[in-house]
Design a protein around this motif. Structure first.
Motif, PDB file in Angstrom:
ATOM      1  N   MET A  14       1.258  -1.537   0.167  1.00 38.25           N
ATOM      2  CA  MET A  14      -0.293   0.171   0.463  1.00 38.25           C
ATOM      3  C   MET A  14       0.744   0.916  -0.327  1.00 38.25           C
ATOM      4  N   LEU A  15       2.431   0.932  -0.105  1.00 38.09           N
ATOM      5  CA  LEU A  15       3.021   2.259   0.689  1.00 38.09           C
ATOM      6  C   LEU A  15       2.613   3.150  -1.373  1.00 38.09           C
ATOM      7  N   GLU A  16       2.800   2.535  -2.388  1.00 38.44           N
ATOM      8  CA  GLU A  16       2.470   3.691  -3.361  1.00 38.44           C
ATOM      9  C   GLU A  16       1.475   4.410  -3.636  1.00 38.44           C
ATOM     10  N   LYS A  17      -0.122   3.677  -2.843  1.00 46.82           N
ATOM     11  CA  LYS A  17      -0.731   4.519  -2.583  1.00 46.82           C
ATOM     12  C   LYS A  17      -1.393   5.563  -1.296  1.00 46.82           C
ATOM     13  N   VAL A  18      -0.766   5.389  -0.656  1.00 50.91           N
ATOM     14  CA  VAL A  18      -1.020   5.907   0.157  1.00 50.91           C
ATOM     15  C   VAL A  18       0.369   7.323  -0.068  1.00 50.91           C
ATOM     16  N   SER A  19       1.493   6.603  -0.669  1.00 46.35           N
ATOM     17  CA  SER A  19       2.632   8.262  -0.644  1.00 46.35           C
ATOM     18  C   SER A  19       1.801   9.137  -2.016  1.00 46.35           C
ATOM     19  N   ARG A  20       1.061   8.431  -3.073  1.00 49.96           N
ATOM     20  CA  ARG A  20       0.215   8.956  -3.827  1.00 49.96           C
ATOM     21  C   ARG A  20      -0.728   9.711  -3.108  1.00 49.96           C
ATOM     22  N   GLU A  21      -1.787   9.140  -2.201  1.00 51.00           N
ATOM     23  CA  GLU A  21      -2.425  10.747  -1.514  1.00 51.00           C
ATOM     24  C   GLU A  21      -1.971  11.621  -0.656  1.00 51.00           C
ATOM     25  N   LEU A  22      -0.991  11.156  -0.233  1.00 51.11           N
ATOM     26  CA  LEU A  22      -0.492  12.126   1.029  1.00 51.11           C
ATOM     27  C   LEU A  22       0.098  12.914  -0.457  1.00 51.11           C
ATOM     28  N   TRP A  23       1.100  13.406  -1.183  1.00 51.41           N
ATOM     29  CA  TRP A  23       1.510  13.538  -2.149  1.00 51.41           C
ATOM     30  C   TRP A  23      -0.105  15.072  -2.626  1.00 51.41           C
ATOM     31  N   MET A  24      -1.062  14.035  -3.232  1.00 50.53           N
ATOM     32  CA  MET A  24      -1.839  14.631  -3.576  1.00 50.53           C
ATOM     33  C   MET A  24      -2.933  15.626  -2.695  1.00 50.53           C
ATOM     34  N   ARG A  25      -2.407  15.135  -1.546  1.00 48.31           N
ATOM     35  CA  ARG A  25      -3.340  16.259  -0.385  1.00 48.31           C
ATOM     36  C   ARG A  25      -2.375  17.541  -0.422  1.00 48.31           C
ATOM     37  N   ILE A  26      -1.297  17.247  -0.276  1.00 52.73           N
ATOM     38  CA  ILE A  26      -0.297  18.088   0.387  1.00 52.73           C
ATOM     39  C   ILE A  26       0.402  19.224  -0.993  1.00 52.73           C
ATOM     40  N   TRP A  27       0.430  18.881  -2.293  1.00 50.63           N
ATOM     41  CA  TRP A  27       1.558  19.475  -3.099  1.00 50.63           C
ATOM     42  C   TRP A  27       0.035  19.751  -4.410  1.00 50.63           C
ATOM     43  N   SER A  28      -1.061  18.935  -4.566  1.00 51.45           N
ATOM     44  CA  SER A  28      -2.498  19.253  -5.785  1.00 51.45           C
ATOM     45  C   SER A  28      -3.461  20.002  -4.734  1.00 51.45           C
ATOM     46  N   ARG A  29      -4.227  19.748  -3.915  1.00 50.64           N
ATOM     47  CA  ARG A  29      -5.152  20.491  -2.905  1.00 50.64           C
ATOM     48  C   ARG A  29      -4.763  21.150  -1.808  1.00 50.64           C
ATOM     49  N   ASP A  30      -3.065  21.381  -1.320  1.00 47.02           N
ATOM     50  CA  ASP A  30      -3.099  21.859  -0.400  1.00 47.02           C
ATOM     51  C   ASP A  30      -3.493  21.466   0.682  1.00 47.02           C
ATOM     52  N   GLU A  31      -3.559  20.188   1.357  1.00 43.04           N
ATOM     53  CA  GLU A  31      -5.165  19.612   2.848  1.00 43.04           C
ATOM     54  C   GLU A  31      -3.201  19.273   3.612  1.00 43.04           C
ATOM     55  N   ASP A  32      -3.988  19.534   4.834  1.00 41.37           N
ATOM     56  CA  ASP A  32      -2.604  19.254   5.991  1.00 41.37           C
ATOM     57  C   ASP A  32      -2.842  18.208   5.753  1.00 41.37           C
ATOM     58  N   ILE A  33      -1.015  17.876   5.761  1.00 42.51           N
ATOM     59  CA  ILE A  33      -0.697  15.833   5.821  1.00 42.51           C
ATOM     60  C   ILE A  33      -0.136  15.875   7.986  1.00 42.51           C
ATOM     61  N   THR A  34      -0.180  16.847   8.189  1.00 37.41           N
ATOM     62  CA  THR A  34       0.911  16.907   9.791  1.00 37.41           C
ATOM     63  C   THR A  34      -0.127  16.364  10.488  1.00 37.41           C
ATOM     64  N   GLU A  35      -1.325  16.490  10.605  1.00 41.00           N
ATOM     65  CA  GLU A  35      -2.546  16.201  12.165  1.00 41.00           C
ATOM     66  C   GLU A  35      -2.759  14.146  11.458  1.00 41.00           C
TER      67      GLU A  35
END
Length: 138
Positions: A14-35
């Motif tokens: 699942m590493l790639e899928k989770v990495s991609r989702e976190l990438w999209m949150r921070i770099w594409s949608r400007d969403e939090d990934i710290t909490e």
């Protein structure tokens, strides 16, 4: 990031899928990934169950996960990394390091892709910001 280290150790498929989702949150949608809740939301969107995501979050504070993250950080430092995001491309027993999230054209070139459309421009003629011709990178 400790959470990705935890995923890599417990659910590597699942590493790639989770990495991609976190990438999209921070770099594409400007969403939090710290909490924790933000990370859990991303993990669930990537396909992990709520229970597994919570378990992986809990493991982030273990010495095993911290050790794995230190190893990953040390490997990154050997490449000369200086910020995030970094993509390291291995081709023909050589490596290139790409910094920032807007280097897909360079990545395609290094991988030998003949042509890639830039994701940063709209080519739809009905779009008010459309370019007059489709730009490709060779």
């Amino acid at each position: 990031m400790q959470f990705l280290s935890s995923v890599e150790m417990e659910k590597p498929e699942m590493l790639e899928k989770v990495s991609r989702e976190l990438w999209m949150r921070i770099w594409s949608r400007d969403e939090d990934i710290t909490e924790s809740q933000s990370i859990q939301t991303a993990a669930e969107k990537a396909g992990l169950s709520e229970e597994v995501a919570k378990c992986l979050l809990e493991k982030c504070s273990t010495e095993e996960v911290k050790k794995k993250l230190r190893e990953t950080k040390n490997t990154a430092c050997k490449y000369g990394t200086f910020g995030l995001p970094i993509i390291v491309v291995h081709v023909d027993n050589q490596f290139d390091m790409l910094f920032d999230s807007d280097r897909m054209e360079l990545l395609a070139h290094l991988l030998g892709e003949l042509e890639i459309l830039s994701p940063y421009h709209c080519y739809d003629s009905s779009c008010p910001t459309a370019l007059p011709t489709c730009q490709t990178y060779h």
